[in-house]
Design a protein around this motif. Sequence first.
Motif, PDB file in Angstrom:
ATOM      1  N   ASP A   6      63.347  65.764 181.664  1.00 41.04           N
ATOM      2  CA  ASP A   6      64.843  66.382 180.945  1.00 41.04           C
ATOM      3  C   ASP A   6      65.199  66.327 179.748  1.00 41.04           C
ATOM      4  OD1 ASP A   6      65.167  63.763 179.947  1.00 41.04           O
ATOM      5  OD2 ASP A   6      67.005  63.180 180.487  1.00 41.04           O
ATOM      6  N   ARG A  30      62.280  71.984 175.384  1.00 36.80           N
ATOM      7  CA  ARG A  30      62.738  71.168 175.727  1.00 36.80           C
ATOM      8  C   ARG A  30      63.638  70.262 175.226  1.00 36.80           C
ATOM      9  NH1 ARG A  30      58.904  68.762 179.557  1.00 36.80           N
ATOM     10  NH2 ARG A  30      61.408  67.887 181.348  1.00 36.80           N
ATOM     11  N   ARG A  37      66.628  71.481 173.398  1.00 38.16           N
ATOM     12  CA  ARG A  37      67.470  71.818 174.725  1.00 38.16           C
ATOM     13  C   ARG A  37      68.896  70.665 175.190  1.00 38.16           C
ATOM     14  NH1 ARG A  37      64.479  74.579 178.111  1.00 38.16           N
ATOM     15  NH2 ARG A  37      65.205  76.516 177.498  1.00 38.16           N
ATOM     16  N   TRP A  38      67.498  69.283 175.311  1.00 41.89           N
ATOM     17  CA  TRP A  38      68.175  67.920 175.360  1.00 41.89           C
ATOM     18  C   TRP A  38      69.870  67.763 174.907  1.00 41.89           C
ATOM     19  CZ3 TRP A  38      68.325  63.401 173.710  1.00 41.89           C
ATOM     20  CH2 TRP A  38      68.686  62.615 173.887  1.00 41.89           C
ATOM     21  N   HIS A  57      71.065  69.387 172.613  1.00 40.34           N
ATOM     22  CA  HIS A  57      71.567  70.784 172.664  1.00 40.34           C
ATOM     23  C   HIS A  57      72.623  70.431 174.160  1.00 40.34           C
ATOM     24  CE1 HIS A  57      74.170  74.556 172.662  1.00 40.34           C
ATOM     25  NE2 HIS A  57      74.089  74.956 173.229  1.00 40.34           N
ATOM     26  N   GLU A  58      72.615  69.988 174.758  1.00 42.98           N
ATOM     27  CA  GLU A  58      73.646  69.924 175.957  1.00 42.98           C
ATOM     28  C   GLU A  58      73.963  68.674 176.425  1.00 42.98           C
ATOM     29  OE1 GLU A  58      71.108  72.060 179.695  1.00 42.98           O
ATOM     30  OE2 GLU A  58      71.504  73.302 178.638  1.00 42.98           O
ATOM     31  N   THR A  59      73.148  68.153 175.907  1.00 42.50           N
ATOM     32  CA  THR A  59      73.297  65.935 175.989  1.00 42.50           C
ATOM     33  C   THR A  59      73.854  65.367 174.356  1.00 42.50           C
ATOM     34  OG1 THR A  59      71.123  66.173 177.310  1.00 42.50           O
ATOM     35  CG2 THR A  59      72.462  64.056 176.700  1.00 42.50           C
ATOM     36  N   CYS A  76      75.261  67.405 171.981  1.00 40.41           N
ATOM     37  CA  CYS A  76      76.369  67.904 170.854  1.00 40.41           C
ATOM     38  C   CYS A  76      77.501  68.662 171.707  1.00 40.41           C
ATOM     39  CB  CYS A  76      75.184  69.378 170.819  1.00 40.41           C
ATOM     40  SG  CYS A  76      74.109  69.094 168.984  1.00 40.41           S
ATOM     41  N   THR A  77      77.378  68.193 173.083  1.00 39.91           N
ATOM     42  CA  THR A  77      78.799  68.372 174.043  1.00 39.91           C
ATOM     43  C   THR A  77      79.956  68.308 173.071  1.00 39.91           C
ATOM     44  OG1 THR A  77      78.855  66.423 174.953  1.00 39.91           O
ATOM     45  CG2 THR A  77      77.535  67.868 175.473  1.00 39.91           C
ATOM     46  N   GLU A 132      67.931  81.738 172.318  1.00 48.04           N
ATOM     47  CA  GLU A 132      68.895  80.248 172.248  1.00 48.04           C
ATOM     48  C   GLU A 132      68.620  79.781 171.484  1.00 48.04           C
ATOM     49  OE1 GLU A 132      68.341  77.500 176.579  1.00 48.04           O
ATOM     50  OE2 GLU A 132      66.461  77.697 176.158  1.00 48.04           O
ATOM     51  N   TRP A 161      71.644  77.989 169.558  1.00 50.97           N
ATOM     52  CA  TRP A 161      71.462  76.544 169.241  1.00 50.97           C
ATOM     53  C   TRP A 161      72.361  76.202 167.584  1.00 50.97           C
ATOM     54  CZ3 TRP A 161      66.461  74.475 171.736  1.00 50.97           C
ATOM     55  CH2 TRP A 161      67.080  75.028 173.836  1.00 50.97           C
TER      56      TRP A 161
END
Length: 419
Positions: free
Chosen positions: A65, A132, A135-136, A138-140, A142-143, A254, A258
Amino acid sequence: MTSLDEQARAILRKNDRGGYTVPTDGLYPYQWNWDSAFAAWGFATFDPPRAWAELETLMASQWDDGMVPHIIFHKVDPGYFPGPDVWATHRSPPTSGISQPPVAATLARLIWEMDTEGGHSHMAALFPKLLRWHRWWHETRCTYGPAAITHPWESGRDNCPDWDIGMEGVDGSRAGDYTRRDTGHVDPSMRPRKAEYDRYIAIVQFGVEVGWDQARIVAEGPFLMADPGITFILLRAHEDLAAIGRALNEDVTEIEAWAAQLRSALPTIWNPALGAYDAKNLRTGEFANVLGSGAFLAYLADASNPELEAHLMRVWDAVTYGIPSADPEAEVFDPRRYWRGPTWPVVNALMAIGFRDAGRHDLDARLRRETVELIQKNGFAEYFDPNDATPCGGANFTWTAAIWLTWAGLGLEKAKGAA
């Protein structure tokens, strides 16, 4: 007499396990994420290929992930707890189930600047892996806007007072029997207490129960707090990764997005009652109301302001050596207990990068001078009492040696020799 430069290089070599570096013998026998990035920075001053190998070994254990775990258990060592059997992540090699401060992109950029000729191919290979991982984050993590942690260990500042309000909600009563190894290596008065450790283990047990499903851990886990320290480190790392991408002719749209989103979230961790950035319990919305070194990492991300600087100078002037990890005027301040007051040369180095980039050479020079005095007096300890320079934690520490070579002692030994 062996120079401090030579001693620092010897520590890095002694702690080298072939492709990865342990923080120190005994106390930390595995590869730790952000320690490893600092080790690479240190190696870059005298062995650039070895520096790149350190980062490559770290990123080789990246999860599918994108997460880069905080510990990689390359070889079984029964002298450490909690080991791979407790984490039960079922990886090869085994790893922990959480991450750590993402300093790698920032330090990789500095390493590349030091190795302009030989570093291009290494940086090009690392870039997609760093992308990657970011991105993890940011997505996991920094919600909620700022960067969040799901375990105090994920912050890198394990038992700092910032996490006390979040830890209060963790039930450690079912942690079970276990034997800690850390207190066999260093003075127990310098380490987290048993009640804290029970809660640490309880959080790990929850991760195991949900199969390390990161979304469930964020949504349902017993601990979730916004971390100013990681927020600033990640923001700076996004900007450094974007700079790396541009130099490699990659599309960095991208990454820039972020960074912009994270910077726009900074007001949510500004505590007006404290007059500073502050940790926040995301389960309750409560601020920690604790001033610590995580807030001062704002300088690393060009996010300071006059009110925060006034606090910095007050806190700094209250001690003799370096910037303490907690406010010396607060009841929670403990000058020798892990992250509850001591000064950490490695954090000083991160702040100094921010001071330098902001043109605050006065602050950089002072912090460098005080860090140099610590190491000259008492060697390459993990951290120090900021009042009297007592060395604390592990000795012959990798990241203290690394920041001596890259920042604190940079040019000092040569200058002494020429005098």
